[in-house]
Motif scaffolding. Structure first.
Motif, PDB file in Angstrom:
ATOM      1  N   ASP A  26       0.856  -1.188   0.000  1.00  0.00           N
ATOM      2  CA  ASP A  26       0.000   0.000   0.000  1.00  0.00           C
ATOM      3  C   ASP A  26       0.890   1.236   0.000  1.00  0.00           C
ATOM      4  O   ASP A  26       1.613   1.483   0.963  1.00  0.00           O
ATOM      5  N   VAL A  27       0.858   1.994  -1.101  1.00  0.00           N
ATOM      6  CA  VAL A  27       1.603   3.253  -1.165  1.00  0.00           C
ATOM      7  C   VAL A  27       0.621   4.370  -0.840  1.00  0.00           C
ATOM      8  O   VAL A  27      -0.147   4.821  -1.696  1.00  0.00           O
ATOM      9  N   ALA A  28       0.614   4.790   0.421  1.00  0.00           N
ATOM     10  CA  ALA A  28      -0.274   5.854   0.870  1.00  0.00           C
ATOM     11  C   ALA A  28       0.441   7.198   0.727  1.00  0.00           C
ATOM     12  O   ALA A  28       1.561   7.289   0.204  1.00  0.00           O
ATOM     13  N   THR A  29      -0.170   8.259   1.201  1.00  0.00           N
ATOM     14  CA  THR A  29       0.408   9.587   1.044  1.00  0.00           C
ATOM     15  C   THR A  29       1.697   9.748   1.836  1.00  0.00           C
ATOM     16  O   THR A  29       2.668  10.330   1.351  1.00  0.00           O
ATOM     17  N   ALA A  30       1.727   9.214   3.065  1.00  0.00           N
ATOM     18  CA  ALA A  30       2.859   9.457   3.957  1.00  0.00           C
ATOM     19  C   ALA A  30       3.724   8.239   4.214  1.00  0.00           C
ATOM     20  O   ALA A  30       4.771   8.365   4.850  1.00  0.00           O
ATOM     21  N   ALA A  31       3.309   7.062   3.759  1.00  0.00           N
ATOM     22  CA  ALA A  31       4.077   5.857   4.071  1.00  0.00           C
ATOM     23  C   ALA A  31       3.727   4.729   3.110  1.00  0.00           C
ATOM     24  O   ALA A  31       2.657   4.735   2.485  1.00  0.00           O
ATOM     25  N   VAL A  32       4.643   3.767   3.024  1.00  0.00           N
ATOM     26  CA  VAL A  32       4.393   2.517   2.314  1.00  0.00           C
ATOM     27  C   VAL A  32       4.242   1.424   3.358  1.00  0.00           C
ATOM     28  O   VAL A  32       5.059   1.315   4.277  1.00  0.00           O
ATOM     29  N   ARG A  33       3.185   0.623   3.213  1.00  0.00           N
ATOM     30  CA  ARG A  33       2.939  -0.472   4.145  1.00  0.00           C
ATOM     31  C   ARG A  33       2.911  -1.783   3.375  1.00  0.00           C
ATOM     32  O   ARG A  33       2.397  -1.843   2.256  1.00  0.00           O
ATOM     33  N   VAL A  34       3.425  -2.830   3.997  1.00  0.00           N
ATOM     34  CA  VAL A  34       3.461  -4.157   3.394  1.00  0.00           C
ATOM     35  C   VAL A  34       2.906  -5.163   4.391  1.00  0.00           C
ATOM     36  O   VAL A  34       3.185  -5.085   5.591  1.00  0.00           O
ATOM     37  N   VAL A  35       2.114  -6.115   3.903  1.00  0.00           N
ATOM     38  CA  VAL A  35       1.631  -7.211   4.738  1.00  0.00           C
ATOM     39  C   VAL A  35       1.796  -8.516   3.962  1.00  0.00           C
ATOM     40  O   VAL A  35       1.559  -8.552   2.750  1.00  0.00           O
ATOM     41  N   CYS A  36       2.244  -9.560   4.653  1.00  0.00           N
ATOM     42  CA  CYS A  36       2.419 -10.885   4.054  1.00  0.00           C
ATOM     43  C   CYS A  36       1.430 -11.853   4.696  1.00  0.00           C
ATOM     44  O   CYS A  36       1.384 -11.971   5.929  1.00  0.00           O
ATOM     45  N   LEU A  37       0.649 -12.547   3.873  1.00  0.00           N
ATOM     46  CA  LEU A  37      -0.417 -13.423   4.349  1.00  0.00           C
ATOM     47  C   LEU A  37      -0.286 -14.812   3.746  1.00  0.00           C
ATOM     48  O   LEU A  37       0.233 -14.973   2.636  1.00  0.00           O
ATOM     49  N   ASP A  38      -0.830 -15.806   4.462  1.00  0.00           N
ATOM     50  CA  ASP A  38      -0.948 -17.123   3.860  1.00  0.00           C
ATOM     51  C   ASP A  38      -2.353 -17.305   3.296  1.00  0.00           C
ATOM     52  O   ASP A  38      -3.166 -16.367   3.290  1.00  0.00           O
ATOM     53  N   ALA A  39      -2.664 -18.493   2.835  1.00  0.00           N
ATOM     54  CA  ALA A  39      -3.934 -18.747   2.152  1.00  0.00           C
ATOM     55  C   ALA A  39      -5.144 -18.632   3.067  1.00  0.00           C
ATOM     56  O   ALA A  39      -6.277 -18.544   2.589  1.00  0.00           O
TER      57      ALA A  39
END
Length: 496
Positions: A26-39
């Motif tokens: 997620d490239v938001a206005t003030a930060a980039v966020r990353v999430v890693c998920l399984d199935a």
């Protein structure tokens, strides 16, 4: 709720076979966020990196250094991949979502030639007005209005200033730039991020007559594919920078608002979500395109070819922003004890309304005199719920079926009192989403076609059941009476 990832020592952990994961960016206005998920939607790791704040001059200009997007994304990915269990999990697909309408002019290799023009940049309002006129029949068929901050006008502004950017060759949305870095070559854009740049998802084309009228070179615009489409794999250079494996599938995402909707689980026709944040937003899924003559509702296209109608109000949680958080908790407790308010409130704190009705003259009002602060607070909560009911009635009047329960997300949905009031006013249960975040929605798109055969199956398996909030029968009659007073007052003022 989503369980924590299994770790070494846990009976569910295995190092013999790597668990396949997906990553959402997620490239938001003030930060980039990353999430890693399984199935199953289990969160294995997360990462975050700051972005420079946009530079706004007060005259409508809003810019950000686009060369910072990739380093921030790479840093957030490194944090996430470094936190994964050693030999226990591997990211197999990744997708990117970003703010709608942000773009930058780039050279033939996709390198930015200056700052990005942000989603709220208004420098091209006159060009957007021209685009609206030139493509009026197209926009009418699509149910879309080209507003002052649409990216289409900014794209034309770049064309008018091409001499200031030697080597200009293409227009790049935020995910397009990251896709190039991830794969090592230019990638297609998705029809969600392309919408405000003028792409017509109904006809499946860029609006040639509008581009010609604005002097915008068609070859500057990227090819367009459905969200979730595979556009390449992670190259060796990107793998070294991010910790993603070489060969990891890169799939197209959607804009932040659309990805947030997917994260709630509202992905199939008839499913709608009420997002109660600073403002109230209603989004849903329909099989066919629905156009709103009033312009209060417009649609993105669903990855499977369906449609995603939505509208955003000018009221919502902003109505309570002048009250301290500690005070809100106390008022919620008092308001819950007292029951339905003795007065009726339309808690609009700014001028004009845009959904579920369009009225530039709209102003907030209170009918009656609140008995105390708790009574006023309760009336404000009910007022937003009345607006939500009016929104659903507007959607129904356009012939759109809405299934129960209504999904719910946003900061306001964390208030048990407010959610009960909304359920009672609507007369249907609300399903409060576990984790309605843009990065989570991007991960679902990455999982579609990789961990799961379809987006609908991915959402069913990964989003969780949420919390089901039922209406309060003993308060229904009083709230129905107040809703009638609310709508009668709107009508008497000529707003609906």
């Amino acid at each position: 709720m989503h369980s924590p990832a299994p770790a070494p020592g846990d009976p569910h952990f295995t190092s013999a076979v790597a668990t396949p994961l997906v990553a959402g960016i997620d490239v938001a206005t003030a930060a980039v966020r990353v999430v890693c998920l399984d199935a199953r939607g289990t969160v294995y790791a997360e990462g975050r990196a700051a972005l420079p704040q946009p530079v706004r001059d007060g005259g409508g200009s809003s810019e950000q250094d686009a060369t910072r997007w990739w380093p921030a994304a790479a840093e957030a990915l490194r944090q996430a991949t470094a936190a994964l269990p050693a030999r226990g999990a591997e990211v197999t697909a990744v997708a990117v979502s970003a703010t709608s309408g942000t773009l930058v002019l780039a050279d033939g290799d996709g390198r930015p030639l200056g700052p990005a023009l942000m989603y709220d940049d208004r420098r091209a309002a006159d060009l957007n007005a021209e685009a609206q006129r030139r493509g009026s029949s197209r926009w009418q068929a699509l149910g879309l209005t080209v507003g002052p901050t649409a990216a289409l006008g900014r794209a034309a502004w770049y064309a008018r200033h091409a001499a200031d950017h030697p080597g200009a060759a293409r227009l790049v949305h935020t995910p397009d730039l990251l896709g190039r870095h991830l794969t090592g070559e230019p990638v297609a854009t998705d029809w969600s991020h392309a919408l405000k740049t003028g792409y017509d998802p109904r006809a499946g084309e860029w609006p040639g007559e509008v581009l010609d009228a604005l002097g915008l070179p068609a070859h500057w615009l990227p090819p367009v594919q459905p969200p979730g489409t595979s556009v390449g794999t992670v190259c060796a250079e990107a793998a070294a920078e991010t910790g993603l494996p070489v060969g990891c599938d890169v799939r197209l995402g959607m804009t932040d608002g659309c990805a947030g909707q997917l994260a709630t689980g509202a992905v199939a026709p008839g499913q709608f979500v009420g997002i109660l944040g600073t403002t109230y937003v209603l989004k849903g899924v329909t099989r066919d395109l629905v156009t709103d003559p009033a312009g209060a509702l417009y649609s993105h296209r669903h990855p499977d070819g369906w449609w995603l109608p939505g509208g955003a109000s000018n009221t919502g949680g902003e109505a309570l922003a002048h009250r301290a958080v500690e005070r809100l908790l106390a008022l919620d407790e008092s308001a819950a004890a007292r029951g339905p308010a003795s007065c009726v409130s339309y808690p609009l704190r700014r001028e004009g309304e845009r959904f579920p009705f369009v009225a530039g003259a709209a102003r907030g009002f209170t009918l009656g005199t609140p008995a105390d602060d708790a009574d006023r607070h309760r009336a404000d909560l009910e007022g937003v719920a009345f607006l939500e009911r009016l929104a659903l009635e507007r959607v129904a009047a356009l012939g759109v079926p809405v299934d129960a329960p209504l999904y719910a997300a946003g900061g306001g949905s964390r208030s048990p009192l407010w959610t009960r009031i909304r359920a009672t006013v609507l007369g249907v249960p609300l399903r409060v989403a576990d984790r309605a975040e843009t990065a989570f929605g991007a991960a679902l798109l990455a999982a579609s076609g990789t961990l799961h055969p379809s987006l609908e199956q991915a959402a069913a398996a990964m989003t969780g059941e949420g919390r089901l909030i039922e209406p309060v029968p003993e308060e229904k009659a009083a709230l129905d009476d107040s809703y009638a007073r609310f709508t009668e007052e709107l009508a008497s003022r000529g707003w609906v």
